[in-house]
Design a protein around this motif. Structure first.
Motif, PDB file in Angstrom:
ATOM      1  N   SER A 161       0.836  -1.203   0.000  1.00 29.41           N
ATOM      2  CA  SER A 161       0.000   0.000   0.000  1.00 29.41           C
ATOM      3  C   SER A 161       0.872   1.254   0.000  1.00 29.41           C
ATOM      4  O   SER A 161       1.790   1.382   0.814  1.00 29.41           O
ATOM      5  N   SER A 163       0.472   5.637  -0.476  1.00 31.47           N
ATOM      6  CA  SER A 163      -0.446   6.770  -0.591  1.00 31.47           C
ATOM      7  C   SER A 163      -0.170   7.583  -1.852  1.00 31.47           C
ATOM      8  O   SER A 163       0.981   7.798  -2.240  1.00 31.47           O
ATOM      9  N   ASN A 164      -1.243   8.035  -2.488  1.00 27.99           N
ATOM     10  CA  ASN A 164      -1.116   8.893  -3.680  1.00 27.99           C
ATOM     11  C   ASN A 164      -0.745  10.329  -3.341  1.00 27.99           C
ATOM     12  O   ASN A 164      -0.183  11.043  -4.172  1.00 27.99           O
ATOM     13  N   TYR A 165      -1.085  10.785  -2.122  1.00 29.15           N
ATOM     14  CA  TYR A 165      -1.037  12.214  -1.809  1.00 29.15           C
ATOM     15  C   TYR A 165       0.342  12.854  -1.946  1.00 29.15           C
ATOM     16  O   TYR A 165       0.460  13.953  -2.513  1.00 29.15           O
ATOM     17  N   PHE A 472      -9.377   8.521   3.006  1.00 25.61           N
ATOM     18  CA  PHE A 472      -8.023   8.341   3.536  1.00 25.61           C
ATOM     19  C   PHE A 472      -7.477   6.921   3.367  1.00 25.61           C
ATOM     20  O   PHE A 472      -6.483   6.567   3.952  1.00 25.61           O
ATOM     21  N   ASN A 474      -5.407   4.263   1.490  1.00 29.99           N
ATOM     22  CA  ASN A 474      -4.280   4.350   0.576  1.00 29.99           C
ATOM     23  C   ASN A 474      -4.650   3.740  -0.765  1.00 29.99           C
ATOM     24  O   ASN A 474      -5.346   2.743  -0.851  1.00 29.99           O
TER      25      ASN A 474
END
Length: 475
Positions: A161, A163-165, A472, A474
């Motif tokens: 996993s 995160s895109n952020y 939120f 992921n």
């Protein structure tokens, strides 16, 4: 008034000022330098997006017969209407008339009235949606690089996993810097790089698909009609996914939103409309070749279980380094494509503000930097704010890609079909109910039906993803 400010006002002047001089064109603007090659690169950059790698899924929904036929049909429609639009760049004549710098200017010159506002709403709404979608898509490709290495190291069953952020933030910083490029006329090098990247990752995806087909290893199911009711999907899912697939293919071809801006970069002679028609033929032919190859061979490789995007969706895991290269190419391509789509927005807002507040030094003055380039404080603030806001929206709604089908459905028909056909009829004064008028209208109505069908499929898909969305989580 300083010489710099005089020059800037001259560049923004719109009336035709007579014969071109050595340094200026016939409208008083700085001499245009665009060529067939740069225009073709702009088109390929605008048309071939990372969606090319999702066409295996689209063909899987439609099957071996309807899938390629739909691809070819929209290839023809896009090229045909782009030739009509190219003739409308100048008015009233396509060769020696007054230049129109934007799509809205073209509609104003040929149709006028409330249609100008409808055009602006469709065009700029689509452009904003695309830039938000590209922020999300580029971050997905960046994430795929980390996940690819994770799968190689820990095995294919690991969740990996990521995160895109953070990657959306990195993409935004890059766009803030590139957005300071003043206009389309200075984007040729970026479009050429982006076009090379699109060829690179499309070729990698195509090569991996061919290797998978040749290598065999497991049986895949394909059929003349695509995914099968009862085995793969329910009856209602088959209908909705067919609608979505048609929409994906239709909107994958659309570049009418930026065609006029691309044409406005071309030097003359030769006549801009003739060069643009050749560039459109090159761009659409190249696009169709890659679309058909990637779609059909991808379907042969994965069958009815084709993933949405077989590079970011991990239809392939190895060789991991090649997957990494492909996804890096996608990200670089989208960096350039973002600029192709946001420059018309920048130009529209800055032109409006300059006319609205002509005495404002903040808006109209530029400052030299190191004697090499010039910075406008208004351009710096406004463009930075635009990139920040679109990136923020992308972070809040990471499923915003589902909106793009709906935005595309709302813009494909008016921008790619309706306005080019209506302006062609007005420009050539085609008699009502004549044979040519009738078949042009039939084409227009048929495309309206397709847009409505695609919009219905997009709304259903959006509702489904919103229902499953967990904040939120992921990517």
């Amino acid at each position: 008034m300083s010489e710099l400010k005089k020059g800037m006002y001259m560049e923004q002047a719109s009336p035709e000022l007579g014969p071109p001089s050595k340094n200026f064109d016939d409208d008083g603007r700085e001499k245009r330098t665009g060529t067939l090659i740069t225009a073709s690169a702009h088109i390929i950059t605008a048309v071939i997006g990372s969606g090319v790698l999702s066409l295996a899924w689209a063909i899987a929904q439609l099957g071996w017969v309807a899938g390629p036929l739909v691809l070819m049909a929209f290839s023809f429609i896009t090229y045909f209407t782009s030739t009509l639009l190219a003739d409308c760049y100048r008015s009233p004549g396509p060769v020696s008339g007054k230049r129109n710098y934007t799509y809205m200017d073209v509609v104003r010159a040929h149709l006028g009235g409330y249609k100008v506002q409808l055009c602006g709403l469709a065009q700029y709404g689509n452009l904003v949606g695309v830039t938000i979608g590209y922020t999300i898509t580029a971050s997905i490709s960046m994430v795929a690089v980390k996940r690819s290495n994770c799968f190689h190291k820990n095995g294919h069953d690991d969740k990996c996993s990521v995160s895109n952020y953070p990657f959306m933030a990195i993409f935004a910083v890059i766009q803030i810097i590139l957005s300071q490029i003043p206009n389309f006329h200075e984007l040729s090098w970026l479009s050429i790089v982006a076009a090379v990247m699109s060829f690179a990752y499309s070729t990698i995806g195509l090569g991996l698909s061919i290797a998978k087909v040749v290598g065999g290893g497991h049986e895949v199911r394909t059929s003349l009609t695509g995914v099968e009711v009862g085995l793969d999907v329910t009856g209602s899912e088959k209908v909705w996914q067919t609608f979505q697939a048609i929409g994906d293919i239709a909107f994958a071809y659309a570049y009418s939103t930026v065609l006029i801006e691309i044409q406005d970069t071309l030097k003359s002679p030769p006549a801009e409309n003739r060069v643009m028609k050749k560039a459109s033929l090159i761009g659409v032919t190249t696009t169709t070749m890659f679309y058909v190859l990637c779609g059909t061979i991808g379907y042969a490789a994965f069958g009815n279980e084709a993933p949405g995007n077989f590079l970011t969706g991990f239809g392939f895991y190895e060789p991991f380094w090649l997957i990494d290269i492909a996804n890096i190419c996608i990200a670089i391509h989208l960096i350039g494509a973002y600029q192709v789509f946001c420059q018309p927005i920048f130009g529209f807002v800055e032109s409006y503000c300059s006319k609205r507040w002509p005495e404002s030094r903040f808006i109209n003055s530029e400052h030299g930097m190191f004697g090499i380039f010039h910075i406008s404080l208004f351009r710096l603030v406004w463009r930075t704010a635009y990139v920040a806001v679109t990136s923020f929206v992308a972070m809040i709604f990471p499923f915003f890609n589902d909106f793009l089908g709906l935005i595309g459905a709302a813009s494909f028909y008016p921008l790619t079909v309706y306005f080019p056909i209506e302006m062609h009829i007005a420009q050539h004064k085609i008699p009502k109910f004549s044979s040519k008028w009738l078949w042009l209208k039939v084409l227009s109505w048929a495309c309206l039906f397709v847009s409505l069908v695609a919009a219905a499929g997009s709304i259903q898909g959006l509702a489904h993803h919103v229902k499953l969305f967990k904040p939120f989580q992921n990517a």
